[in-house]
Motif scaffolding. Sequence first.
Motif, mmCIF file in Angstrom:
data_model
loop_
_atom_site.group_PDB
_atom_site.id
_atom_site.type_symbol
_atom_site.label_atom_id
_atom_site.label_comp_id
_atom_site.label_asym_id
_atom_site.label_seq_id
_atom_site.Cartn_x
_atom_site.Cartn_y
_atom_site.Cartn_z
ATOM 1 N N UNK A 6 0.836 -1.199 0.000
ATOM 2 C CA UNK A 6 0.000 0.000 0.000
ATOM 3 C C UNK A 6 0.870 1.248 0.000
ATOM 4 N N UNK A 7 0.528 2.183 -0.881
ATOM 5 C CA UNK A 7 1.255 3.443 -0.922
ATOM 6 C C UNK A 7 0.306 4.576 -0.566
ATOM 7 N N UNK A 8 0.764 5.442 0.329
ATOM 8 C CA UNK A 8 -0.006 6.606 0.750
ATOM 9 C C UNK A 8 0.800 7.842 0.371
ATOM 10 N N UNK A 9 0.187 8.719 -0.442
ATOM 11 C CA UNK A 9 0.882 9.917 -0.901
ATOM 12 C C UNK A 9 0.115 11.160 -0.451
ATOM 13 N N UNK A 10 0.861 12.144 0.066
ATOM 14 C CA UNK A 10 0.266 13.424 0.440
ATOM 15 C C UNK A 10 1.123 14.534 -0.148
ATOM 16 N N UNK A 11 0.478 15.436 -0.895
ATOM 17 C CA UNK A 11 1.133 16.635 -1.412
ATOM 18 C C UNK A 11 0.528 17.825 -0.683
ATOM 19 N N UNK A 12 1.364 18.606 0.000
ATOM 20 C CA UNK A 12 0.888 19.764 0.752
ATOM 21 C C UNK A 12 1.562 21.022 0.215
ATOM 22 N N UNK A 13 0.755 21.981 -0.231
ATOM 23 C CA UNK A 13 1.284 23.247 -0.743
ATOM 24 C C UNK A 13 1.109 24.323 0.325
ATOM 25 N N UNK A 14 2.228 24.860 0.815
ATOM 26 C CA UNK A 14 2.240 25.895 1.845
ATOM 27 C C UNK A 14 2.352 27.256 1.180
ATOM 28 N N UNK A 15 1.463 28.196 1.570
ATOM 29 C CA UNK A 15 1.597 29.563 1.066
ATOM 30 C C UNK A 15 1.077 30.560 2.084
ATOM 31 N N UNK A 16 1.667 31.765 2.044
ATOM 32 C CA UNK A 16 1.272 32.841 2.950
ATOM 33 C C UNK A 16 0.428 33.859 2.191
ATOM 34 N N UNK A 17 -0.600 34.382 2.878
ATOM 35 C CA UNK A 17 -1.419 35.462 2.328
ATOM 36 C C UNK A 17 -1.665 36.469 3.447
ATOM 37 N N UNK A 18 -2.402 37.516 3.146
ATOM 38 C CA UNK A 18 -2.788 38.494 4.167
ATOM 39 C C UNK A 18 -1.551 39.101 4.847
ATOM 40 N N UNK A 19 -0.616 39.596 4.015
ATOM 41 C CA UNK A 19 0.641 40.198 4.523
ATOM 42 C C UNK A 19 1.419 39.269 5.449
ATOM 43 N N UNK A 20 1.380 37.975 5.176
ATOM 44 C CA UNK A 20 2.128 37.010 5.977
ATOM 45 C C UNK A 20 1.445 36.591 7.266
ATOM 46 N N UNK A 21 0.189 37.015 7.460
ATOM 47 C CA UNK A 21 -0.528 36.684 8.691
ATOM 48 C C UNK A 21 -1.384 35.429 8.584
ATOM 49 N N UNK A 22 -1.522 34.891 7.373
ATOM 50 C CA UNK A 22 -2.324 33.688 7.164
ATOM 51 C C UNK A 22 -1.500 32.646 6.414
ATOM 52 N N UNK A 23 -1.455 31.448 6.966
ATOM 53 C CA UNK A 23 -0.793 30.315 6.329
ATOM 54 C C UNK A 23 -1.883 29.371 5.835
ATOM 55 N N UNK A 24 -1.842 29.068 4.540
ATOM 56 C CA UNK A 24 -2.807 28.135 3.959
ATOM 57 C C UNK A 24 -2.048 26.908 3.466
ATOM 58 N N UNK A 25 -2.538 25.739 3.857
ATOM 59 C CA UNK A 25 -1.955 24.484 3.400
ATOM 60 C C UNK A 25 -3.024 23.743 2.608
ATOM 61 N N UNK A 26 -2.808 23.659 1.300
ATOM 62 C CA UNK A 26 -3.724 22.897 0.444
ATOM 63 C C UNK A 26 -3.118 21.517 0.280
ATOM 64 N N UNK A 27 -3.908 20.526 0.667
ATOM 65 C CA UNK A 27 -3.404 19.164 0.720
ATOM 66 C C UNK A 27 -4.185 18.259 -0.231
ATOM 67 N N UNK A 28 -3.455 17.394 -0.928
ATOM 68 C CA UNK A 28 -4.071 16.378 -1.777
ATOM 69 C C UNK A 28 -3.502 15.045 -1.347
ATOM 70 N N UNK A 29 -4.376 14.149 -0.901
ATOM 71 C CA UNK A 29 -3.898 12.836 -0.463
ATOM 72 C C UNK A 29 -4.505 11.743 -1.329
ATOM 73 N N UNK A 30 -3.694 10.711 -1.577
ATOM 74 C CA UNK A 30 -4.124 9.588 -2.397
ATOM 75 C C UNK A 30 -3.625 8.313 -1.743
#
Length: 149
Positions: free
Chosen positions: A110-134
């Motif tokens: 079994x293979x478990x893959x997670x791709x997480x994209x880290x980005x800052x918005x709101x003048x660096x006050x908000x961290x958003x992590x968009x994750x795709x798991x398979x």
Amino acid sequence: SLSISQTPTNFSGKWAFDKSKSNPGEGGSFLNGDEILFITQNTTSMAIEHTLIRQGSDDIKSTDTYNLDGKETIEKSDMGITKKNAKWSDDKKILTITTIMTFDPSVSAAEYRVDEAYKLTDNGNTLTIESFSKNPSGERKTTQVYNKK
């Protein structure tokens, strides 16, 4: 080219999970409790200390460290092999961390893959992590939003 001179985004800081702005994805849910990320980053690595604070029980802490030089990290355990790789977008604003866990093939490959994209918005006050798991049971997209503390 411009991308060579650009400084990568620095995600360092203390971040508190914002459940109201986050999306657990189809059929998903977030754990109850407060979640804090403490990120320490330098030019070569990023460490993420993750703390889940639940009322009436002990905090759950874990730390993951990633190389920021593009080289893959391989961790072997009794459970199997985990490969981690962090890669910057061309403009150095988004860091995508890929984690692939392969469990003992003699039990089930079994293979478990997670791709997480880290980005800052709101003048660096908000961290958003968009994750795709398979994994063998399906795929899921989630969005986790954290506010700087």
